[in-house]
Design a protein around this motif. Sequence first.
Motif, PDB file in Angstrom:
ATOM      1  N   ARG A   7      -9.638   0.788   2.799  1.00 51.53           N
ATOM      2  CA  ARG A   7      -8.612  -0.167   3.246  1.00 51.53           C
ATOM      3  C   ARG A   7      -7.211   0.433   3.282  1.00 51.53           C
ATOM      4  O   ARG A   7      -6.236  -0.300   3.453  1.00 51.53           O
ATOM      5  N   VAL A   8      -7.095   1.739   3.125  1.00 51.15           N
ATOM      6  CA  VAL A   8      -5.781   2.386   3.078  1.00 51.15           C
ATOM      7  C   VAL A   8      -5.498   3.130   4.376  1.00 51.15           C
ATOM      8  O   VAL A   8      -6.319   3.909   4.853  1.00 51.15           O
ATOM      9  N   THR A   9      -4.322   2.874   4.944  1.00 54.73           N
ATOM     10  CA  THR A   9      -3.844   3.579   6.128  1.00 54.73           C
ATOM     11  C   THR A   9      -2.481   4.182   5.810  1.00 54.73           C
ATOM     12  O   THR A   9      -1.641   3.535   5.177  1.00 54.73           O
ATOM     13  N   LEU A  10      -2.279   5.418   6.247  1.00 53.29           N
ATOM     14  CA  LEU A  10      -1.006   6.103   6.047  1.00 53.29           C
ATOM     15  C   LEU A  10      -0.283   6.211   7.386  1.00 53.29           C
ATOM     16  O   LEU A  10      -0.915   6.439   8.424  1.00 53.29           O
ATOM     17  N   PRO A  61      12.761  14.474  11.839  1.00 54.90           N
ATOM     18  CA  PRO A  61      11.655  15.420  11.656  1.00 54.90           C
ATOM     19  C   PRO A  61      11.638  16.029  10.249  1.00 54.90           C
ATOM     20  O   PRO A  61      10.551  16.295   9.701  1.00 54.90           O
ATOM     21  N   ASP A  62      12.822  16.264   9.674  1.00 51.38           N
ATOM     22  CA  ASP A  62      12.870  16.841   8.331  1.00 51.38           C
ATOM     23  C   ASP A  62      12.559  15.820   7.244  1.00 51.38           C
ATOM     24  O   ASP A  62      12.069  16.184   6.169  1.00 51.38           O
ATOM     25  N   LYS A  63      12.845  14.549   7.517  1.00 53.25           N
ATOM     26  CA  LYS A  63      12.600  13.494   6.541  1.00 53.25           C
ATOM     27  C   LYS A  63      11.995  12.295   7.276  1.00 53.25           C
ATOM     28  O   LYS A  63      12.655  11.303   7.543  1.00 53.25           O
ATOM     29  N   PRO A  64      10.708  12.388   7.599  1.00 53.81           N
ATOM     30  CA  PRO A  64      10.074  11.338   8.413  1.00 53.81           C
ATOM     31  C   PRO A  64       9.883  10.045   7.635  1.00 53.81           C
ATOM     32  O   PRO A  64       9.875  10.028   6.394  1.00 53.81           O
ATOM     33  N   TYR A  65       9.737   8.990   8.394  1.00 57.29           N
ATOM     34  CA  TYR A  65       9.349   7.698   7.821  1.00 57.29           C
ATOM     35  C   TYR A  65       7.915   7.818   7.332  1.00 57.29           C
ATOM     36  O   TYR A  65       7.027   8.293   8.049  1.00 57.29           O
ATOM     37  N   LEU A  66       7.672   7.381   6.106  1.00 58.60           N
ATOM     38  CA  LEU A  66       6.336   7.413   5.513  1.00 58.60           C
ATOM     39  C   LEU A  66       6.052   6.061   4.875  1.00 58.60           C
ATOM     40  O   LEU A  66       6.910   5.511   4.174  1.00 58.60           O
ATOM     41  N   CYS A  67       4.866   5.552   5.106  1.00 60.21           N
ATOM     42  CA  CYS A  67       4.494   4.320   4.410  1.00 60.21           C
ATOM     43  C   CYS A  67       2.992   4.250   4.225  1.00 60.21           C
ATOM     44  O   CYS A  67       2.225   5.001   4.856  1.00 60.21           O
ATOM     45  N   LEU A  68       2.599   3.359   3.350  1.00 61.10           N
ATOM     46  CA  LEU A  68       1.192   3.140   3.033  1.00 61.10           C
ATOM     47  C   LEU A  68       0.865   1.682   3.258  1.00 61.10           C
ATOM     48  O   LEU A  68       1.612   0.794   2.837  1.00 61.10           O
ATOM     49  N   TYR A  69      -0.243   1.422   3.953  1.00 53.40           N
ATOM     50  CA  TYR A  69      -0.776   0.070   4.096  1.00 53.40           C
ATOM     51  C   TYR A  69      -2.060  -0.044   3.280  1.00 53.40           C
ATOM     52  O   TYR A  69      -2.918   0.848   3.330  1.00 53.40           O
ATOM     53  N   LEU A  70      -2.177  -1.137   2.546  1.00 49.58           N
ATOM     54  CA  LEU A  70      -3.420  -1.468   1.855  1.00 49.58           C
ATOM     55  C   LEU A  70      -3.843  -2.858   2.299  1.00 49.58           C
ATOM     56  O   LEU A  70      -3.185  -3.851   1.965  1.00 49.58           O
ATOM     57  N   ASP A  71      -4.924  -2.932   3.080  1.00 55.02           N
ATOM     58  CA  ASP A  71      -5.460  -4.233   3.467  1.00 55.02           C
ATOM     59  C   ASP A  71      -6.086  -4.897   2.242  1.00 55.02           C
ATOM     60  O   ASP A  71      -6.798  -4.244   1.466  1.00 55.02           O
ATOM     61  N   PHE A  72      -5.838  -6.177   2.084  1.00 54.14           N
ATOM     62  CA  PHE A  72      -6.362  -6.874   0.923  1.00 54.14           C
ATOM     63  C   PHE A  72      -7.847  -7.206   1.106  1.00 54.14           C
ATOM     64  O   PHE A  72      -8.253  -7.710   2.163  1.00 54.14           O
ATOM     65  N   ASP A  73      -8.622  -6.933   0.088  1.00 51.44           N
ATOM     66  CA  ASP A  73     -10.022  -7.332   0.035  1.00 51.44           C
ATOM     67  C   ASP A  73     -10.061  -8.719  -0.601  1.00 51.44           C
ATOM     68  O   ASP A  73      -9.801  -8.852  -1.803  1.00 51.44           O
TER      69      ASP A  73
END
Length: 299
Positions: free
Chosen positions: A27-30, A90-102
């Motif tokens: 359930r994790v997407t980066l 490019p040197d400091k990209p946007y980063l996030c994590l998604y966790l779909d709820f079970d």
Amino acid sequence: MEKLTEIAAAIVRHVSKDGFHATPIERVTLVRSSTVTMPMPNVYRPQLCLVVQGHKQVTLGDRVFSYSPGRYGIVTHDLPAIGHVIEATPDKPYLCLYLDFDPVMLGELALRVPPPRGAPSPPIAKTVSDAGTDLLDAVLRLLRLLDNPAALPVLGPLAEQEILYHLLAGPDGARMRHITSGQGRVAQVGRAIAWIQQNFRKRFSIERLAAETGMSPSSLHEHFRAVTAMTPLQFQKQLRLQDARSLMLVQDFDVTTAAFHVGYESPSQFSREYRRHFGEPPARDIARLRAAPGLAVVA
């Protein structure tokens, strides 16, 4: 900030290109984006979104939610919203994590975790909060398992449960319980949302929708807006416009065909509402998206 740096490093080890990336954790997407992006519509599922680096904004109805590093958002019902990355390089990209709820895992935990004390939270189905150290620790433990595939099947569910525990025990705990509750006004609104998603291409009245959900028209209107920050008909319109945009972009539908397919009876009305929603007439908007696909990442 040290925990965020470690989480960012873990994401970068496994994501080298911009876009959405599925992981061995079910359930994790980066997500990574090295540039700012155009405002892009999406139907957000019940999930956690933790921004680790960069900034983004999400607009839901008339409300704007701002994310910065270390802030997380939760969504408790399917919601059509518009998100875009507003700070990334490019040197400091946007980063996030998604966790779909079970919902099964969440429901079992909700029975064991006492609800937080204090006044009940507003019923709005989306919120943004600052992540505490315990939540960041749990996210880091989950991501570290990407480097240890042998341990992932055993320890992955435990790390996921720990994340859900901190959400249930934290300030959004009451709101999280809306995901698993089958009773009350918020649950009825959830059924209204599901009905609209299945029937958004058809004409319907508030009276018909109210009858489907067992509410009076006035109660439905009041509680639907409290949960989604829009009226049922505004919700339907956003789903229609998002669907039409996808049909033109992905399946190469022309403007008139897309308009009729999603339920509009007047192509001119469709074009007016499309331009009001997306900022450009349909043909120009689709040409812009095709010319700059890197700017069309859903945030």
